[in-house]
Write a protein that holds these residues in place. Structure first.
Motif, short mmCIF file in Angstrom:
data_model
loop_
_atom_site.label_atom_id
_atom_site.label_comp_id
_atom_site.label_asym_id
_atom_site.label_seq_id
_atom_site.Cartn_x
_atom_site.Cartn_y
_atom_site.Cartn_z
N GLY A 152 0.87 -1.18 0.00
CA GLY A 152 0.00 0.00 0.00
C GLY A 152 0.90 1.22 0.00
N ARG A 153 0.32 2.39 -0.05
CA ARG A 153 1.16 3.59 -0.15
C ARG A 153 2.04 3.76 1.09
NH1 ARG A 153 0.62 9.06 0.18
NH2 ARG A 153 -1.39 8.88 1.20
N VAL A 154 1.43 3.56 2.27
CA VAL A 154 2.18 3.76 3.51
C VAL A 154 3.29 2.72 3.66
CG1 VAL A 154 2.00 3.86 6.02
CG2 VAL A 154 0.16 4.80 4.61
N ALA A 155 2.91 1.45 3.48
CA ALA A 155 3.89 0.37 3.65
C ALA A 155 5.01 0.51 2.63
CB ALA A 155 3.20 -0.98 3.51
N ASP A 156 4.67 0.85 1.39
CA ASP A 156 5.70 0.95 0.36
C ASP A 156 6.62 2.14 0.60
OD1 ASP A 156 4.66 -1.28 -0.73
OD2 ASP A 156 3.62 -0.32 -2.40
N THR A 157 6.04 3.23 1.13
CA THR A 157 6.88 4.38 1.46
C THR A 157 7.84 4.01 2.59
OG1 THR A 157 5.04 5.83 0.88
CG2 THR A 157 6.84 6.81 2.16
N ALA A 158 7.33 3.32 3.60
CA ALA A 158 8.17 2.90 4.72
C ALA A 158 9.29 1.99 4.22
CB ALA A 158 7.33 2.19 5.77
N ARG A 159 8.95 1.09 3.30
CA ARG A 159 9.97 0.16 2.79
C ARG A 159 11.10 0.91 2.09
NH1 ARG A 159 7.58 -4.42 -0.81
NH2 ARG A 159 9.72 -5.18 -0.69
N ALA A 160 10.73 1.97 1.38
CA ALA A 160 11.75 2.73 0.65
C ALA A 160 12.64 3.52 1.60
CB ALA A 160 11.08 3.67 -0.34
N LEU A 161 12.18 3.69 2.85
CA LEU A 161 12.96 4.49 3.80
C LEU A 161 13.71 3.63 4.82
CD1 LEU A 161 10.41 7.38 4.43
CD2 LEU A 161 12.45 7.39 2.99
N LEU A 162 13.58 2.31 4.71
CA LEU A 162 14.34 1.42 5.60
C LEU A 162 15.79 1.34 5.13
CD1 LEU A 162 11.77 -1.48 6.12
CD2 LEU A 162 12.67 0.04 7.88
N PRO A 163 16.72 1.00 6.06
CA PRO A 163 18.14 0.95 5.63
C PRO A 163 18.37 -0.06 4.52
CG PRO A 163 17.84 0.14 7.90
CD PRO A 163 16.56 0.78 7.49
N GLY A 164 17.51 -1.07 4.41
CA GLY A 164 17.66 -2.05 3.35
C GLY A 164 17.55 -1.45 1.95
N ALA A 165 17.03 -0.21 1.87
CA ALA A 165 16.95 0.46 0.57
C ALA A 165 18.33 0.61 -0.06
CB ALA A 165 16.30 1.83 0.73
N GLY A 166 19.37 0.54 0.77
CA GLY A 166 20.74 0.63 0.25
C GLY A 166 21.04 -0.47 -0.74
N ALA A 167 20.34 -1.60 -0.61
CA ALA A 167 20.60 -2.73 -1.51
C ALA A 167 20.19 -2.42 -2.94
CB ALA A 167 19.88 -3.97 -1.00
N ARG A 168 19.45 -1.34 -3.16
CA ARG A 168 19.07 -0.96 -4.53
C ARG A 168 20.30 -0.68 -5.39
NH1 ARG A 168 13.69 1.20 -5.38
NH2 ARG A 168 12.41 0.60 -3.62
N VAL A 169 21.39 -0.30 -4.72
CA VAL A 169 22.59 0.04 -5.47
C VAL A 169 23.18 -1.20 -6.13
CG1 VAL A 169 24.36 -0.22 -3.68
CG2 VAL A 169 24.58 1.60 -5.37
N LEU A 170 22.78 -2.38 -5.67
CA LEU A 170 23.29 -3.58 -6.33
C LEU A 170 22.19 -4.36 -7.07
CD1 LEU A 170 22.57 -5.80 -3.91
CD2 LEU A 170 24.78 -5.05 -3.05
N LEU A 171 21.12 -3.66 -7.43
CA LEU A 171 20.10 -4.26 -8.31
C LEU A 171 20.26 -3.70 -9.71
CD1 LEU A 171 16.88 -4.05 -6.07
CD2 LEU A 171 18.47 -5.97 -6.35
N ASP A 172 20.08 -4.55 -10.73
CA ASP A 172 20.21 -4.02 -12.09
C ASP A 172 18.95 -3.25 -12.46
OD1 ASP A 172 18.26 -5.87 -12.85
OD2 ASP A 172 19.73 -7.37 -13.44
N ASP A 173 19.04 -2.51 -13.56
CA ASP A 173 17.95 -1.61 -13.93
C ASP A 173 16.63 -2.36 -14.10
OD1 ASP A 173 19.77 0.38 -13.82
OD2 ASP A 173 20.11 0.51 -15.99
N GLY A 174 16.70 -3.58 -14.63
CA GLY A 174 15.48 -4.36 -14.81
C GLY A 174 14.78 -4.62 -13.49
N ARG A 175 15.56 -5.02 -12.48
CA ARG A 175 14.96 -5.30 -11.17
C ARG A 175 14.40 -4.03 -10.54
NH1 ARG A 175 17.48 -9.38 -8.26
NH2 ARG A 175 16.18 -8.86 -6.49
N LEU A 176 15.11 -2.92 -10.71
CA LEU A 176 14.64 -1.65 -10.15
C LEU A 176 13.31 -1.25 -10.79
CD1 LEU A 176 17.97 0.37 -9.88
CD2 LEU A 176 16.53 -0.37 -7.98
#
Lengths: 280, 251
Positions: free
Chosen positions: A214-238
């Motif tokens: 949902g909007r709230v849960a997805d926003t929270a997910r994007a703000l968790l420290p695990g968001a750092g792992a996006r730097v090692l996802l390829d463009d397709g996964r992102l």
């Protein structure tokens, strides 16, 4: 124990003009912290386990990857980050919290009563150690997945910007996770509590929130420290992540900034507690 | 020289140290006495900057501990034998401490020799007995060749040989002009090595006098028991005495 020398120390004559300062300097505190980290046998075992986890996970997950021929082999090489990040979390949390659990803090802060240089030294040493271990872990994972990449016809071309980002991202993400661990450890001063908090923030909360999108849960997910792992996802996964999320879509580097902000905030909170409170 | 002035330390509603004032002079061993929970260790932790005073001051050579540019070279501290990571060897523990002040390997070896730890310096501190831990704590306190020493229960757990060694060590340190503040529960030991004793109970000063004066009519132990009679925080009972109310110990 017998044969104890009974004589006390005699005041030694000091050189009249010693060019080196006699007291505490930041460089000396950093050297002391580096010495502390390398003088524990467990540090070596932890590094070994972390490297093994990165290589073994990458190899294991790579067996099930079905990429198109000609795609980059980088996602397979960095796939071990998901498990091996826990090793980096432990590295940081232990450095931050063991001082207090073992009582070493009494010796440490009696020697450096200004206190903050110790935390700065720990941050520098933790970052440097994490960087070195992450580079070795990446090398091991690249080597371990060489056969898989060859069989699937995947290239690992470091001049390709996306490949370079994923490989550098692996090292940067792990270093960031180690600093989050240090901040947590130095803040809560208990290795077990710091680890539980770290695993919750990095892994568990993200999965819990994912079960209720949902909007709230997805926003929270994007703000968790695990968001750092996006730097090692390829463009397709992102792109796939963005398509499935109602919250903000941080890119790889803004995702990494979220992790960096967590590390900075936790270290600042630890510094505040250290500066204001008692060390016991 | 250590000067404690009107020092108060509270933890929430509990007052651990209550307006304490005393001085540990250079060239003398100052014994620091008091029942369990009297505030001795708290006072020592405040002196070496590990805890912040609620009010009042504690200074070493006229400066706040945290303002000392080279704390280890000014004050040697041994607060608790368990101030070492159990996974680190005695040698590496001392080296790491020495590095903060640029103290060299030679001095580390020297204090290991002085405390008789040569044969176990390469062993991890977690395997140490209490007495060996105490020796390591004293070695750390001596690292910077400091003019002031703060030793919390240094003879605790030492063998008779070690007790004798600590007694001679602190006498020699004081004879060299250093200030030694030493806490102990061993009256006999303090009577032998202290010049002056500071007695506290429930965080307050009960006595501050030369040993000879306190022990003038009887032993130091008699004087101590008389002074602290109303300030004992935790009191055991003799077997068969169950049910009787502890005289001074009611909280």
């Amino acid at each position: 124990m017998g044969g104890v020398p009974a004589t006390a120390t005699a005041r030694r004559a000091r050189p009249a003009r010693d060019p080196r300062p006699r007291g505490v300097t930041l460089g000396r505190v950093v050297a002391s912290e580096a010495d502390k980290l390398t003088s524990l046998r467990s540090t070596g075992w932890l590094a070994l386990a972390t490297v093994a986890a990165a290589a073994a996970t990458a190899w294991g997950l790579g067996m099930f990857a079905r990429p198109e021929p000609g795609a980059s082999g980088a996602p397979i090489a960095v796939a071990g980050a998901v498990l091996s990040q826990l090793g980096f979390l432990v590295l940081g949390a232990r450095t931050g919290a063991d001082e207090y659990r073992s009582g070493t803090a009494r010796s440490t802060f009696a020697a450096v009563p200004r206190r903050l240089p110790v935390l700065a030294g720990q941050a520098l040493v933790t970052a440097a150690a994490a960087l070195v271990v992450a580079v070795i872990a990446l090398g091991a994972a690249v080597a371990a997945t060489a056969g898989l990449r060859a069989a699937a016809g995947l290239a690992l071309d470091v001049t390709d910007p996306e490949t370079a980002r994923l490989l550098a991202g692996f090292v940067l993400h792990q270093t960031g996770v180690a600093l989050v661990g240090l901040g947590l450890g130095a803040l809560v001063r208990r290795p077990d509590a710091a680890l539980v908090a770290g695993v919750l923030a990095l892994v568990v909360l993200d999965h819990l929130l994912a079960t209720n999108p949902g909007r709230v849960a997805d926003t929270a997910r994007a703000l968790l420290p695990g968001a750092g792992a996006r730097v090692l996802l390829d463009d397709g996964r992102l792109d796939a992540l963005a398509a499935g999320s109602l919250g903000p879509h941080p890119g790889p580097w803004s995702g990494y900034l979220v992790l960096a902000a967590w590390a900075a905030a936790l270290l600042a909170a630890a510094a505040y507690r250290l500066r204001r409170g008692d060390v016991t | 020289m250590i000067e404690v002035a009107a020092l108060t330390k509270r933890y929430g509603p509990t007052t651990a140290v209550d307006g304490l004032t005393f001085t540990a002079r250079a060239g003398a061993v100052t014994g620091f006495l008091g029942p369990n929970g009297a505030g001795k260790s708290t006072t020592m932790r405040v002196v070496v900057g590990l805890e912040r005073p609620t009010s009042g001051t504690a200074t070493v050579d006229g400066r706040r501990y945290a303002d000392l540019p080279a704390p280890l070279r000014t004050v040697g501290v041994m607060l608790d034998a368990r101030s070492v990571h159990p996974g680190r060897t005695a040698f590496r523990h001392l080296t790491a401490l020495a590095r903060t002040h640029g103290i060299g390997r030679a001095r580390v070896d020297e204090v290991i020799g002085m405390t008789g730890l040569e044969s176990v310096a390469g062993r991890r501190a977690g395997t140490f007995s209490l007495g060996m831990g105490q020796r390591l704590g004293i070695a750390a306190a001596l690292l910077g060749d400091p003019g002031t020493l703060v030793l919390d229960e240094p003879v605790n757990g030492l063998d008779p040989d070690g007790v004798l060694w600590v007694r001679r060590l602190v006498r020699d340190l004081a004879a060299e002009g250093r200030a030694v503040l030493l806490s102990s529960h061993l009256m006999h030991e303090l009577a032998l090595c202290a010049d002056r004793v500071v007695v506290i109970g429930r965080g307050r000063l009960l006595a501050d006098a030369p040993v000879a004066e306190l022990a003038a009519d009887g032993s130091l132990e008699d004087a101590y028991l008389r002074l602290t009679a109303g300030a004992v925080e935790y009191q055991g009972r003799a077997v068969g005495e169950a049910g009787t109310t502890a005289v001074g110990g009611a909280r």
